[in-house]
Design an enzyme around this catalytic site. Structure first.
Site, short mmCIF file in Angstrom:
data_model
loop_
_atom_site.label_atom_id
_atom_site.label_comp_id
_atom_site.label_asym_id
_atom_site.label_seq_id
_atom_site.Cartn_x
_atom_site.Cartn_y
_atom_site.Cartn_z
CG HIS A 16 4.88 -2.19 -25.98
ND1 HIS A 16 4.37 -2.01 -24.81
CD2 HIS A 16 5.91 -3.27 -25.55
CE1 HIS A 16 4.91 -2.73 -23.81
NE2 HIS A 16 5.88 -3.42 -24.28
CG LEU A 17 1.68 -6.12 -30.51
CD1 LEU A 17 0.92 -4.99 -30.50
CD2 LEU A 17 1.40 -6.90 -31.62
#
Length: 415
Positions: A218-219
């Site tokens: 994830h970012l």
């Protein structure tokens, strides 16, 4: 204009009855090359700290309306209100914010022992979130380079938000990808910045050991209505082609990559950045990455235009777990100059010197940082470039060995 699939209008809002949330398909936010705004996005001179004072793109409107509805529905761990904010006196320009609820109520980080740790489906991951936490799916039209490598990127609320609009960009969660940066994820992050009309919409990535709390790729993306020092900090070139720069004048020197926008230049940047993060991950070196609109590399000033996108990469000491006694923990936003502080006492007493000390404590030794650069940026060097390359390596050694300059020196570099 960005549009949903098969419709001229869409709603990114949930139906009133929560029993219908499971049955509602995730809406697509479809965008193309024309929606990526590389130029003309600047901070307003009169009210840089007011989010509502700036125009919205279709991406901003979709994200903000859906995020606000999830606030009203109580899907967050706490209701984020306007955060008390101060610019710490000094040359750096740290933006400190008091966020007590995040410090107390956020989910405890998973037990991480390695930068290369495998995904564990038994631990919390983004396949276990509530249906209402997903805002929409990013869908790229085929007119953009790299479309054949497209991944489904879910835009999900961060239930313990740092700031307004704090979301997670999650590529194909069903694949169970560990927290290791991939080209498709980085491309989505950079394009999200280009989709926004707000100069303060930023994206970042924490590796395992770099304070990622969930080992599922994830970012982070969020709005911060304040300038940050990384936008315009000066830099020095580190390779003959000018593709890699050292961001200086900051407590933690970072490696700067820059692109003016979509196209082959952006695809080349993605390859270079992921080559670097692959090297760091393979060698058990934690790292943080930050994406923001910013000035071109080189000498800059506070008035320099935000003509492109800066991607800053920091290799750092590994830190497994949260240090509860510190005013803040050093991850992607802290290295960029945004300091979410956990307690009122620390917020009122925090100084630039104290913030610098916490950040510098996470830096790699200069010799190790230089070795990293030498390995991941190998390029063929002919006789014409050999002397230039030797000088740049010597310059890198000198910069990395410096102690933090005095506030007066920092001010002169940033001005």
């Amino acid at each position: 204009m960005a549009l949903p699939h098969d419709s001229n209008e869409t709603s990114y809002l949930l139906p009133p009855n929560n029993e219908d949330w499971d049955r509602q398909a995730i809406p697509d936010f479809v965008y193309g090359q024309k929606d990526l705004m590389a130029e003309g996005i600047q901070w307003p001179r009169n009210a840089p700290g007011v989010l509502e004072a700036l125009p919205q793109s279709p991406f901003d409107a979709a994200l903000c309306s859906a995020w606000k509805q999830r606030v009203e529905l109580g899907l967050f761990r706490y209701r984020l209100r306007e955060l008390q904010t101060q610019i710490l006196p000094g040359a750096v320009g740290f933006v400190a914010q008091l966020n007590v609820e995040r410090g107390v109520q956020r989910r405890r980080p998973q037990t991480i022992k390695s930068v290369r740790q495998a995904f564990d489906p038994e631990q919390f991951n983004f396949n276990k979130i509530q249906p209402g936490e997903v805002l929409f799916r990013l869908h790229r039209e085929p007119d953009l380079p790299g479309t054949l490598l497209q991944e489904d990127i879910l835009v999900v609320i961060n239930v313990s938000p740092l700031e307004w609009g704090h979301v997670l960009l999650v590529p194909e969660p069903a694949r169970g990808l560990p927290q290791r940066l991939l080209p498709g994820a980085l491309r989505a992050g950079i394009e999200a910045v280009l989709l926004s009309l707000h100069p303060g919409f930023r994206v970042g990535f924490n590796s395992l050991g770099g304070l990622a709390s969930v080992n599922h790729l994830h970012l982070h993306g969020y709005y911060l209505a304040h300038r940050l020092p990384v936008e315009q900090a000066p830099s020095e070139p580190l390779d003959p082609g000018g593709h890699l720069h050292l961001l200086r004048g900051l407590p933690a020197p970072g490696f700067l990559f820059y692109t003016r926008g979509p196209g082959l230049d952006l695809e080349s940047l993605i390859c270079r950045v992921c080559r670097a993060t692959d090297y760091l991950t393979d060698h058990e070196i934690a790292h943080n990455l930050f994406v923001t609109r910013g000035a071109p590399p080189g000498k800059t000033s506070p008035s320099s235009a935000l003509t492109g996108v800066r991607v800053i990469l920091w290799a750092r000491k590994s830190c497994f777990g949260i240090k509860d006694g510190e005013a803040f923990n050093v991850a992607l936003c802290e290295l960029a100059g945004h300091l979410p502080v956990k307690t009122s006492q620390d917020f009122s007493s925090l100084t630039e010197a104290a913030a610098v000390a916490l950040i510098q404590d996470c830096r790699l030794p200069p010799s190790q940082a230089e070795e990293n650069l030498r390995e991941w940026s190998r390029v063929p060097v002919g006789p014409a470039n050999q002397r230039k390359t030797m000088l740049r390596k010597r310059n890198l050694r000198n910069v990395l060995k410096r102690k933090l300059p005095s506030p007066l020196t920092l001010h002169s570099r940033l001005s």
